[in-house]
Design a protein around this motif. Structure first.
Motif, PDB file in Angstrom:
ATOM      1  N   ILE A  51       3.688  17.103   4.279  1.00 29.11           N
ATOM      2  CA  ILE A  51       4.379  15.781   4.036  1.00 29.11           C
ATOM      3  C   ILE A  51       4.479  15.049   5.179  1.00 29.11           C
ATOM      4  O   ILE A  51       4.239  13.968   5.576  1.00 29.11           O
ATOM      5  N   ARG A  75       0.798  -1.174  -0.116  1.00 31.51           N
ATOM      6  CA  ARG A  75      -0.031   0.019   0.079  1.00 31.51           C
ATOM      7  C   ARG A  75       0.876   1.089   0.091  1.00 31.51           C
ATOM      8  O   ARG A  75       2.017   1.022   0.522  1.00 31.51           O
ATOM      9  N   ILE A  76       0.600   2.334  -0.581  1.00 30.94           N
ATOM     10  CA  ILE A  76       1.066   3.486  -0.451  1.00 30.94           C
ATOM     11  C   ILE A  76       0.434   4.441   0.582  1.00 30.94           C
ATOM     12  O   ILE A  76      -0.681   4.662   0.444  1.00 30.94           O
ATOM     13  N   SER A  77       1.199   4.752   1.753  1.00 29.81           N
ATOM     14  CA  SER A  77       0.545   5.546   2.815  1.00 29.81           C
ATOM     15  C   SER A  77       0.242   6.960   2.024  1.00 29.81           C
ATOM     16  O   SER A  77       0.772   7.258   1.171  1.00 29.81           O
ATOM     17  N   PHE A  78      -0.601   7.405   2.834  1.00 29.01           N
ATOM     18  CA  PHE A  78      -1.138   8.956   2.467  1.00 29.01           C
ATOM     19  C   PHE A  78       0.122   9.870   2.176  1.00 29.01           C
ATOM     20  O   PHE A  78       0.084  10.549   1.141  1.00 29.01           O
ATOM     21  N   ASP A  79       0.989   9.959   3.390  1.00 30.61           N
ATOM     22  CA  ASP A  79       1.995  10.660   3.310  1.00 30.61           C
ATOM     23  C   ASP A  79       2.914  10.420   1.888  1.00 30.61           C
ATOM     24  O   ASP A  79       3.270  11.448   1.326  1.00 30.61           O
ATOM     25  N   LEU A  85       1.357  12.117  -0.990  1.00 27.61           N
ATOM     26  CA  LEU A  85       1.572  13.289  -1.244  1.00 27.61           C
ATOM     27  C   LEU A  85       2.898  13.808  -1.618  1.00 27.61           C
ATOM     28  O   LEU A  85       3.210  14.650  -2.543  1.00 27.61           O
ATOM     29  N   GLY A  86       3.768  12.875  -1.446  1.00 25.69           N
ATOM     30  CA  GLY A  86       5.294  13.065  -1.756  1.00 25.69           C
ATOM     31  C   GLY A  86       5.335  12.617  -3.455  1.00 25.69           C
ATOM     32  O   GLY A  86       6.008  13.328  -4.149  1.00 25.69           O
ATOM     33  N   GLU A 134      -5.294   5.202   9.176  1.00 24.26           N
ATOM     34  CA  GLU A 134      -5.153   4.270   8.070  1.00 24.26           C
ATOM     35  C   GLU A 134      -4.975   3.004   8.590  1.00 24.26           C
ATOM     36  O   GLU A 134      -5.833   2.066   7.912  1.00 24.26           O
TER      37      GLU A 134
END
Lengths: 616, 114
Positions: B19, A591-595, A598-599, B106
């Motif tokens: 971020i 999974r790609i975390s939300f942070d 954004l990156g 999450e």
């Protein structure tokens, strides 16, 4: 036809949305639904009035309030904008009808739906970057609220993620607007073109870094819109489209992402950004495959469909990015056909969720015998997305493939994506085929497995079926007349778009070639390709007006379709096997975390910058 | 020059904040700051052209560029709407998940997945 009336495309939905709000203030006044219908009919009437002129290549433009062109709010209706508006309205009607049937939506919902319509019309018509910014935000705000409207499942979190990503994108967009305004003192697309053409040559002392600041400004402008179009981080899309209310999913996947892509299209063609085209070609073919691979591992039916939106948008990007005339027409055609079949798929799968209360493929299957008409509608959508003739997806996909002949790597990436699409929809069709199983909640709230008592993949082994399913309490079948009407309309579009493919191609290529930006008459949409001529056989087929001959000339395409279907079935057998399931479980842990998302957006801006800087 | 450096600093700090912050409210505030940075930049460059406010009642000639001010007024309004909406979302998320920490939300979301 006077060009003043193009303002009405945005004014009518916005005004109707305020009418809809009256019902919120005075609940006894039932005006929300009539207002939203009236907005549709007025809009279609206007489109019809402009249609003739547009087909002959006219361009209508209007600046609000008599300001000079560089400062006032400018709007412009050209061929591609007309197609986009037509698409907006064609999908709006089924969505509206479905919302009436589904029920549970109050006046606020219709308010935001109309706001979405008005915002999209504004995006399409905008002729300066700041106006575009405002309408992108209007559309965005309406979309965030509508995604989280039911506050169910992950919808809220999905809406929030979408909000954060696209707000970050739009702030970068504003930075691009600043760099552009600083150098030119103007905001219109025409000036933007001159600015880019004069290139990255420093004109004023303030622009000493122009060789990098111009590509940077362009990268941020494109990225700001790109977040909405899901070609920079596409990661927000599956949750947002998957967990929105069903009609909103249809609308978001059907038109909202395409409307913003048409702006990217317009800008890239107008500014002749071959670097951005290259970027889209590679990005598009990559995400076409990534989208499908992720879709294959999903069990949530709507998230699965949403991943396919990512993937199908990849086809469109790649077709447009390739830049050959055939591929460009194909990309526009695919934009329309994807809107038809994806809206149809979202609505039909949404109906299943509505009737069963379940959204996992592990819990529902074999509903075909109880809901035969819904199964037919779903099949039309599924066959369209697989690219099976004579449905609409076949025409547009073969155009794109035809135009990609000279780009072997994107071609085969897209071919692999097609195979995956077939496999994934074979899997999704388990909703309707196979043995009936429904592990749903009955009206009393208890768990009632239908047919067999096993769950999960066990439908293959189970043999006995109980009689009297039709009245089983777990299947909340109910009158759904206008919803079915809306879906039937979309299915009709899918069939007509395929059968009348030749006319469609003629229409779209006329729109594309006949449309020019007023200041630069020689500038044509989609022309000036690196290797632009249409294949002779294809040109022949354009002249022929009957489908049979068109199909005959595309015999090769038939063969490819059959190979795709066979391979797709093979992949499907693999993913339902034991090894395949283990692989899926592994893939689902990635999974790609939300942070990081954004990156990724910032990384995307950087990548786009590299492509644009290398071009100049 | 100092002004530009400060704006650049504000921009970078907010970008990092968006971020790297773990808390949703901080993320939204950082986004708001980022928006402000761009707005200040716009206004700052507009103001370089003159010294007086662009209110043309007298015979002022030495005015600043009025267009950025008009544009940024719109951008500020849009920014406020988005921030308010984002905070509204966070409130609803808090009601549902009992936290405003991104990672915990999450985790809960994905736990419900399986």
């Amino acid at each position: 036809m006077t060009s003043d009336a193009i303002l009405l495309f945005t004014v009518i939905p916005l005004f109707s949305s305020f009418v809809a709000l009256i019902e919120k203030a005075i609940p006894s006044l039932k005006v929300a639904k009539p207002a939203s219908l009236a907005s549709f009919f007025l809009g279609v009437l206007l489109l019809g009035l402009y249609g003739g002129g547009i087909y002959e290549g006219a361009v209508y433009s209007k600046v609000v309030g008599g300001w000079p062109r560089g400062i006032g709010i400018g709007q412009e209706l050209d061929g591609i904008a007309w197609v986009a508006l037509a698409l907006v309205y064609l999908i709006y009607l089924p969505v509206l009808l479905y919302s009436f049937s589904e029920g549970g939506y109050d006046s606020r919902y219709y308010f935001f739906l109309l706001l979405l319509q008005g915002g999209m019309a504004g995006i399409v018509l905008a002729y300066d970057v700041f106006n575009l910014f405002v309408f992108l935000e209007i559309t965005g705000i309406a979309a965030y609220v509508l995604i989280g409207y039911q506050k169910k499942d992950r919808a809220l979190f999905a809406g929030f993620k979408y909000l954060m990503l696209s707000s970050l994108g739009i702030t970068l967009f504003l930075l691009g607007v600043f760099l552009f305004y600083r150098d030119t003192g103007s905001l219109t697309y025409t000036e933007l073109r001159t600015w880019v053409q004069e290139g990255m040559v420093p004109a004023k002392p303030i622009t000493a870094l122009a060789w990098i600041s111009t590509p940077f400004a362009l990268a941020t402008l494109l990225a700001g819109i790109g977040v909405r179009t899901a070609f920079l981080p596409y990661t927000w899309l599956p949750d947002a489209h998957g967990f929105a209310p069903h009609p909103i999913s249809a609308s978001l996947s059907g038109v909202v992402i395409k409307v913003s892509f048409l702006v990217v299209w317009k800008l890239i063609v107008l500014l002749e950004l071959s670097g951005a085209r290259q970027f889209l070609l590679w990005m598009g073919s990559a995400i076409a495959l990534i989208g499908v691979l992720r879709a294959l591992t999903q069990t949530d039916v709507k998230v699965l469909l949403a991943w396919h939106s990512v993937s199908q948008m990849g086809y469109i990007f790649a077709g447009f990015g390739a830049g050959t005339e055939t591929a460009t027409v194909g990309a526009l055609y695919h934009m329309v056909s994807h809107a038809f079949f994806k809206a149809l798929l979202f609505l039909s799968v949404g109906t299943v969720i509505l009737f069963t209360g379940e959204r996992s493929l592990k819990k529902v299957s074999g509903l075909g015998r109880f809901l035969p008409y819904l199964a037919v509608l779903f099949a039309v959508g599924a066959l369209s997305i697989m690219g099976v003739p004579p449905f609409v997806g076949y025409v547009s996909k073969s155009l794109i493939f035809d135009g990609l002949q000279d780009y072997p790597i994107p071609y085969w990436l897209l071919f692999a994506a097609s195979v995956g699409t077939v496999a994934s929809f074979t899997k999704l069709s388990l909703l309707f085929r196979g043995l009936p199983m429904l592990e749903g909640k009955s009206t009393e709230g208890s768990v009632r497995p239908l047919g067999s008592s096993q769950k999960g993949s066990s439908m293959v082994e189970s043999t006995d079926t109980t009689s009297g399913f039709d009245t089983h309490p777990a299947l909340h079948s109910r009158p759904f007349r206008s919803g079915y009407l809306g879906m039937s309309l979309l299915a009709l579009f899918c069939v007509l778009g395929g059968l009348l493919g030749t006319y469609g191609i003629q229409f779209f290529s006329t729109i594309l070639r006949g449309t020019s930006i007023p200041v630069v008459p020689a500038q044509l949409y989609g022309s000036a390709p690196p290797n632009g001529s249409i294949a002779p056989a294809f040109q022949e087929s354009l002249k022929l007006t009957n489908m049979a001959a068109f199909l005959w000339l595309n015999g090769k395409e038939y063969l490819k379709t059959i190979v795709t279907l066979l391979l797709g079935y093979g992949v499907y057998r693999f993913i339902v096997s034991k090894r395949g399931k283990e692989l899926q479980a592994w893939a689902n842990r990635l999974r790609i975390s939300f942070d990081n998302q954004l990156g990724l957006l910032l990384a995307g801006v950087f990548l786009l910058l590299v492509f644009l800087a290398l071009q100049s | 020059m100092i002004a530009l450096l400060l704006i650049a600093l504000l921009f970078l700090v907010s970008l990092i904040g968006i971020i790297l912050s773990k808390n949703l409210i901080r993320k939204v505030m950082a986004l708001n700051m980022l928006n402000s940075a761009v707005i200040i930049l716009f206004i700052f460059f507009g103001s370089l052209k003159g010294t007086h406010a662009p209110i043309l009642v007298g015979d002022e000639t030495d005015i600043v560029d009025p267009v950025p001010q008009a544009l940024m007024l719109t951008a500020i309004v849009v920014g406020i709407c988005v921030t308010a909406l984002a905070l509204g979302f966070i409130y609803k998320l808090y009601e549902r998940y009992g936290t405003t920490e991104l990672q915990e939300i999450e985790q809960q979301v994905h736990r419900n997945d399986q």
